[in-house]
Design a protein around this motif. Structure first.
Motif, mmCIF file in Angstrom:
data_model
loop_
_atom_site.group_PDB
_atom_site.id
_atom_site.type_symbol
_atom_site.label_atom_id
_atom_site.label_comp_id
_atom_site.label_asym_id
_atom_site.label_seq_id
_atom_site.Cartn_x
_atom_site.Cartn_y
_atom_site.Cartn_z
ATOM 1 N N PRO A 557 0.826 -1.219 0.000
ATOM 2 C CA PRO A 557 0.000 0.000 0.000
ATOM 3 C C PRO A 557 0.856 1.263 0.000
ATOM 4 N N TYR A 558 0.489 2.218 -0.835
ATOM 5 C CA TYR A 558 1.215 3.479 -0.871
ATOM 6 C C TYR A 558 0.541 4.567 -0.055
ATOM 7 N N ILE A 559 -0.650 4.268 0.483
ATOM 8 C CA ILE A 559 -1.324 5.192 1.383
ATOM 9 C C ILE A 559 -2.260 4.382 2.258
ATOM 10 N N SER A 560 -2.307 4.721 3.536
ATOM 11 C CA SER A 560 -3.203 4.039 4.474
ATOM 12 C C SER A 560 -4.581 4.677 4.401
ATOM 13 N N THR A 561 -5.602 3.838 4.459
ATOM 14 C CA THR A 561 -6.953 4.354 4.352
ATOM 15 C C THR A 561 -7.889 3.476 5.172
ATOM 16 N N GLY A 562 -9.164 3.742 5.043
ATOM 17 C CA GLY A 562 -10.194 3.031 5.779
ATOM 18 C C GLY A 562 -11.488 3.814 5.677
ATOM 19 N N VAL A 782 6.084 -7.610 -6.756
ATOM 20 C CA VAL A 782 7.127 -7.569 -5.735
ATOM 21 C C VAL A 782 8.064 -6.394 -5.987
ATOM 22 N N GLY A 783 8.433 -6.179 -7.255
ATOM 23 C CA GLY A 783 9.322 -5.062 -7.580
ATOM 24 C C GLY A 783 8.709 -3.716 -7.226
ATOM 25 N N MET A 784 7.419 -3.557 -7.498
ATOM 26 C CA MET A 784 6.752 -2.291 -7.179
ATOM 27 C C MET A 784 6.596 -2.117 -5.671
ATOM 28 N N SER A 785 6.390 -3.214 -4.952
ATOM 29 C CA SER A 785 6.282 -3.113 -3.490
ATOM 30 C C SER A 785 7.582 -2.609 -2.883
ATOM 31 N N THR A 786 8.688 -3.168 -3.359
ATOM 32 C CA THR A 786 9.996 -2.702 -2.877
ATOM 33 C C THR A 786 10.216 -1.240 -3.238
ATOM 34 N N ALA A 787 9.813 -0.849 -4.449
ATOM 35 C CA ALA A 787 9.986 0.539 -4.879
ATOM 36 C C ALA A 787 9.139 1.491 -4.040
ATOM 37 N N ILE A 788 7.918 1.093 -3.684
ATOM 38 C CA ILE A 788 7.052 1.951 -2.863
ATOM 39 C C ILE A 788 7.660 2.138 -1.477
ATOM 40 N N LEU A 789 8.242 1.092 -0.924
ATOM 41 C CA LEU A 789 8.903 1.227 0.374
ATOM 42 C C LEU A 789 10.074 2.204 0.281
ATOM 43 N N LYS A 790 10.819 2.164 -0.822
ATOM 44 C CA LYS A 790 11.920 3.108 -1.001
ATOM 45 C C LYS A 790 11.393 4.536 -1.116
#
Length: 913
Positions: A557-562, A782-790
């Motif tokens: 996730p690139y932004i937390s929501t709810g 997986v690649g995009m998840s790592t990139a979002i964390l960076k």
């Protein structure tokens, strides 16, 4: 009597003699060796095996006088020849066979070893499918390719590549090795995209065709797993085809290191071809015996006895002989070496094959047991076998060819990953095995660059990724289409593009809009189109919810929501100090300072001419401040007499009028807002009542409210834009509106950024986030998840959030730093500046008047009968200014007395009483 003594003595002699005969050590023990003499591995192994047999026979501590006799057979890399040579060796009544080096031959003669119970100890057959269950008499004294491919997969994962091309020789060794690599890569969410086999006896033409066919493909990471090749034909051809540039990555298994080590003199031309290649080499710890043997090998080379260099497989071959010799020594201490005809072999007369000469080794099972118990330190390191009958793993060296030299850039060990320290130094230490702690020295890649290649290009026949993007009709700050250029932009798009820059390979893509643009599309439908292969991925404000994760893979996730509730709320709680809220802290401080300033200035202006501002010091101080603060209520009893004082008071009273009226209006507004309230207390009150509830078109809030919370669908009102939100909330449930709106937190935050009459009730009652949707098992997820964390770590996510939603200040910051309806200093700074300027000007005029009066007073004292001085006015004025402070110093005591008694002399021409 003699007879009675003779019988026990005879029995005793028989037992002793029988024991000696049973345990009598043979004079010669035969062992065999099968491998290809004229090969990279065979040339080193032949000399090493002969040297080991010679050392064993020369060592009195081994075999204790029994000679170890060696029979070697050259199979010439041929499976059929290997089978024949194996039968011929067994006819020599060998107790063990060393070899073969070929995995294909090992598969064949392992069946023979099983039938005749002769242990087969291979120093070079690395095929991982040579299992202990299928071939119980096969022992591997080298490391299995399952270990090597685990190291290769970790190396690929360490640099972030997700797709590779495998080039391999099409035999058991090549196929099964690449199969093991494929399995290991799957664990790291990567894959072997293309498998390119070569014939066993491949030539230059085969390599050229294969490499040309790989050029149109997308991956640029090649893993080469072939037999040792002194000509390095694959890399020579790759250089001719312009494939050794910085766009390519070449990884080689340990065949390359074995080839390079076998060169008697390092070929500089070959190393130039290998610029940037990264390979693996079986790790052998440095030791004194190893250094001594290397020195001995160099001596043999100088004498012309050895034509090839010593590679790792030569060390394994030497240790294999010693392992067999030690096991035979223990075996013959307990058993005799005997052979017998096999009852399982067919009748030779029926088959016309001379099988009667093949005999089963009676003690094969016992010798196998002794071999498996081997444990000593050899030239290659610790020689010990695990439960799979493979030598215990020693790890691998990672080598890099740069500037025509072989550089060791690190080590890999099973369980601990990559390190710049050798595995033996880490034993017994508390070392972290986390992938975050993996380290390798800098690597030079093909083309001479140290920057890690992306390992991917757009393939000639590749189809760009079809990325579905929702065509929103509201809240277009998240995803929108530019009407002029028909390009897609927005907060979610910017995050996707920034993350894509951090993915270590190129990804061709094209955006395809989903929806008609008149209303927000169904996000469940968009996700289903990804699962049905209509789209390869979906990018936008897509919530990660359970039913969607069952059919697609989501990125981090690139932004937390709810989901949250929005309703008309009471922004202010009743407080005993509510009267302080109309002004900010800065406003209160400046206003208080203004009262003090006016009090001091008015006292200075009125003190000499107004009796109300005279008297004892305490009375004057009290009068001074009471007069200033009483002007707020217009109840001051003291009147201003001087023209300057009256002028200052006019400006001050105007300022007070504006401030007090603004304060009254703000306080009234705050007290009015405090009386507002809402009957919505939380999600429970919405469920138990029959109020209409609003939701955003296309949001998963509808399904959550109707399916999960069992709210009647007739109560759910669809709303399409922030304007619809405001209108429905203001109308209320009795006038055709809604009591509250349920929507995701980012939309609500954007809506509330321009609203002060509505707010969030309670806390989010669901927890989720927005992410990008991909098809199942997509490596890009997986690649995009790592990139979002960076992006989160380097602050780019926050910058993008501020770019799109904080152009006028973030809503959270505005609510944090000021209360609604508060009056801030910035609204009145002009009025305060005007009042301060006029007050300061009046004070300066008063000082100048005092200076002038003082000058005239001094002149009258010096020339009592002269009406005026002959000097010009400017001269007199200048002298007066310079002498004024001298007068203060000389008359300090008089001035103190004057101020204390408040009895000033009448200055000639003054207007005092």
């Amino acid at each position: 009597m003699r007879y009675l003594v003779f019988v026990p003595l005879s029995v005793f002699m028989l037992v002793v003699f029988g024991g000696i005969v049973c345990c009598q050590r043979p004079a010669v023990v035969n062992i065999g060796a099968i491998f290809t003499f004229n090969s990279v591995i065979g040339r080193a192994a032949k000399v090493a095996i002969e040297a080991a047999v010679s050392d064993v026979n020369a060592d009195p501590m081994i075999l204790n006088g029994t000679e170890l006799k060696l029979f070697m057979r050259d199979v010439k890399c041929n499976v059929f020849m290997g089978s024949i040579e194996a039968f011929q060796l067994i006819e020599k009544e060998v107790v063990a066979i060393i070899g073969p080096q070929s995995s294909s031959i090992a598969h064949m003669i392992s069946e023979v070893a099983n039938g005749l119970k002769v242990p087969l100890v291979s120093f070079a057959a690395t095929d991982p499918t040579l299992s202990a269950l299928q071939f119980p008499y096969f022992i591997r004294s080298t490391q299995s390719d399952s270990q090597q491919m685990a190291a290769m997969a970790d190396l690929i994962d360490f640099y972030g590549w997700k797709e590779v091309i495998a080039i391999y020789v099409d035999d058991d060794y090549g196929r099964n090795g690449i199969s093991a690599l494929s399995n290991m890569l799957e664990k790291n969410m990567a894959k072997v995209s293309y498998k390119l086999p070569l014939p066993v006896q491949f030539n230059q033409h085969d390599i050229t065709v294969l490499l040309n066919n790989s050029k149109p493909l997308g991956p640029r990471v090649y893993v080469v797993h072939v037999s040792p090749d002194p000509g390095l034909r694959i890399f020579t051809t790759a250089q001719k085809l312009q494939m050794m540039t910085n766009n390519y990555v070449w990884l080689a298994t340990d065949w390359l290191s074995a080839t390079l080590e076998s060169f008697s003199k390092m070929n500089q031309t070959s190393l130039r071809i290998l610029q940037g290649v990264v390979g693996l080499r079986q790790h052998t710890p440095d030791s004194i015996p190893k250094k001594a043997f290397l020195s001995r090998w160099s001596g043999m080379q100088q004498k012309g006895l050895v034509s090839a260099g010593l590679n790792t497989y030569g060390l394994y071959a030497y240790d294999t002989v010693w392992a067999v010799a030690r096991s035979i020594d223990k075996f013959i201490n307990e058993h005799n070496i005997t052979f017998s005809a096999s009852h399982e072999l067919p009748d030779s007369k029926a088959t016309r094959v001379q099988l009667e000469q093949l005999k089963v080794f009676d003690g094969g099972t016992f010798l196998l047991r002794k071999l498996l118990q081997t444990n000593f330190t050899g030239l290659s390191g610790q020689v010990q076998f695990n439960q799979d009958r493979n030598i215990v793993s020693r790890g691998y060296d990672v080598i890099n060819i740069d500037k025509m030299e072989i550089h060791r850039v690190g080590y890999w060990f099973d369980g601990s990953g990559f390190s710049v320290l050798p595995p033996e130094t880490l034993k017994g230490k508390n070392v972290s095995h986390s992938q975050l702690d993996w380290k390798l020295q800098n690597i030079t890649w093909p083309g001479g660059k140290t920057e890690t290649p992306r390992g991917w290009v757009i393939a000639d026949n590749a189809r760009p990724l079809r990325i579905g993007v929702p065509r929103r009709a509201s809240f277009v700050g998240f995803v929108t289409e530019e009407h002029d250029s028909h390009k897609v932009q927005g907060y979610c798009i910017d995050i996707f593009l920034e993350a894509l820059k951090l993915v270590p390979y190129d990804v061709p893509y094209k955006f395809e809009l989903f929806g008609d643009g008149l209303s927000n599309p169904s996000y469940d439908g968009l996700v289903k189109m990804v699962a049905n292969d209509v789209f390869d991925a979906a990018v936008g404000d897509i919530a990660i919810v359970t039913n969607r994760t069952k059919i697609v893979d989501f990125s981090q996730p690139y932004i937390s929501t709810g989901l949250v509730i929005v309703a008309p709320i009471n922004n202010h709680k009743a407080s005993a100090w509510v009267f302080l809220k109309p002004f900010t802290v800065e406003m209160w401080c400046v206003t208080a300072a203004s009262f003090v300033m006016i009090a001091v200035v008015i006292w200075i202006l009125e003190h000499r001419v107004n009796d109300d501002f005279r008297g004892p010091p305490r009375r004057q101080i009290a009068t001074m401040f009471l007069f200033s603060f009483s002007t707020l209520f217009k109840t001051n009893q003291e009147a201003t007499v001087s023209s300057l004082g009256r002028f200052v008071m006019v400006v001050w009273l105007f300022l007070l009028m504006v401030i007090t009226s603004s304060y009254t209006a703000s306080l009234s507004s705050i007290l009015t807002v405090q009386q507002l309230s809402t009957s919505v207390k939380g999600i429970e009150s919405l469920i138990t009542n029959d109020w209409p509830i609003g939701y955003q078109v296309g949001s998963f809030a509808y399904s959550y409210l109707s399916d999960s919370l069992r709210i009647q669908k007739s109560r759910l009102i669809s709303l399409g834009s922030p304007e619809d939100y405001e209108r429905a909330l203001r109308q209320g449930p009795r006038n055709g509106g809604v009591a509250a709106i349920v929507d995701e937190l980012p939309y609500v935050q954007l809506f509330l950024s321009n609203q002060t009459d509505f707010g969030i009730i309670g806390q989010p009652f669901t927890r989720s986030g927005w992410g990008f949707a991909f098809q199942r098992d997509s490596p890009l997820a997986v690649g995009m998840s790592t990139a979002i964390l960076k992006l989160s770590e380097n602050g780019m996510l926050q910058k993008l959030h501020e770019k799109w939603f904080c152009k006028e200040g973030c809503p959270e910051e505005r609510r944090q730093h000021s209360e609604p309806h508060q009056l801030r200093l910035i609204s009145f700074w002009g009025l305060y500046l005007l009042c301060g300027t006029i007050t300061f000007t009046a004070f300066l005029v008063f000082l100048l008047r005092m200076v002038c009066q003082y000058v005239r007073y001094k002149q009258q004292q010096m020339h009592p009968h002269s009406p005026s001085s002959s000097s010009s006015f400017s001269t007199r004025y200048s002298k007066a200014v310079f002498n004024f402070f001298d007068f203060i110093d000389e008359k300090e005591e008089a001035i103190k007395k004057m101020f204390t008694q408040c009895d000033y002399p009448q200055v000639h021409g003054s207007s005092g009483r």
